[in-house]
Design a protein around this motif. Sequence first.
Motif, short mmCIF file in Angstrom:
data_model
loop_
_atom_site.label_atom_id
_atom_site.label_comp_id
_atom_site.label_asym_id
_atom_site.label_seq_id
_atom_site.Cartn_x
_atom_site.Cartn_y
_atom_site.Cartn_z
N LYS A 14 2.72 98.82 9.47
CA LYS A 14 3.99 99.52 9.62
C LYS A 14 4.19 100.12 11.02
CE LYS A 14 5.84 98.95 5.59
NZ LYS A 14 7.11 98.21 5.48
N VAL A 15 3.07 100.45 11.68
CA VAL A 15 3.16 101.04 13.03
C VAL A 15 2.43 100.08 13.97
CG1 VAL A 15 2.76 103.08 14.45
CG2 VAL A 15 3.10 103.33 11.97
N GLU A 16 3.18 99.16 14.56
CA GLU A 16 2.58 98.07 15.32
C GLU A 16 1.70 98.54 16.47
OE1 GLU A 16 2.20 94.83 15.27
OE2 GLU A 16 3.09 94.71 13.30
N ARG A 17 2.05 99.65 17.10
CA ARG A 17 1.26 100.10 18.25
C ARG A 17 -0.13 100.58 17.83
NH1 ARG A 17 4.99 104.16 17.41
NH2 ARG A 17 4.17 106.27 17.10
N LEU A 18 -0.29 100.92 16.53
CA LEU A 18 -1.59 101.36 16.04
C LEU A 18 -2.45 100.19 15.55
CD1 LEU A 18 -0.73 104.58 13.98
CD2 LEU A 18 -1.71 104.44 16.28
N ALA A 19 -1.83 99.05 15.30
CA ALA A 19 -2.56 97.91 14.74
C ALA A 19 -3.76 97.50 15.59
CB ALA A 19 -1.61 96.73 14.53
N PRO A 20 -3.61 97.30 16.92
CA PRO A 20 -4.77 96.90 17.72
C PRO A 20 -5.91 97.92 17.68
CG PRO A 20 -2.73 96.61 18.97
CD PRO A 20 -2.39 97.41 17.75
N VAL A 21 -5.55 99.21 17.65
CA VAL A 21 -6.57 100.26 17.63
C VAL A 21 -7.34 100.23 16.33
CG1 VAL A 21 -6.98 102.75 17.74
CG2 VAL A 21 -5.20 101.71 19.17
#
Length: 216
Positions: free
Chosen positions: A49-56
């Motif tokens: 849901k929060v794409e910027r958190l996916a890689p982390v």
Amino acid sequence: MEFITELLQYMSDNSAELIALTVEHIVMVLQAMGLALLVGVPLGILAAKVERLAPVILSLVNILQLIPSLAMLAILLIYFGLGNETVVIGLFFYSLLPIVRNTYVGIKEVDPGVSEAGIGIGMTPFQLLAKVQFPLSIPFLMAGLRVAFVIAVAVATIAPYIGGGGLGKEIVGGINGQNDIRLIAGAVPAALLALMADFILGIVEKTTKRRFRSVS
């Protein structure tokens, strides 16, 4: 043939202890799976849901998976001490990756048209997730749980090195005593547990996939 006879005799003579160790092994794995689902599913949803958190999030659980199992348990031993609780925490960390990743992939794979239809009938984002997206991602989650369970059963066999129990007691005891019969008496039930878990969860996964196809 003589070796098999001796093995069966040993397992028969020590059946009560082997059953107790098997139950202890299963309990540790189930506790770890419960924790992994409790933490991993929300993390997978958050990543989707929060794409910027996916890689982390995905990088962190990948790193946990890359740490050798004995090294992981040794590190946890420093902070949590000896015992099954430390083993459960280690199994929890090892089980996170397939659950987080598959939850993430499952939600991302939901047909955008289905999501748009939900929005079109007035669903809130939470209702859309709870009633449409998450249920349709369950086949992917089950595939991840299947992998996690098999990994946990295997990793749990090294529990005795940090004071844990389970079938690893027989395996490690056999290694230390150079006793092949004792080693295999512990390895066979552990292998059967992994195969049974894979078989049962495989059936559940196929069932959910059929339902997924019928809905989509």
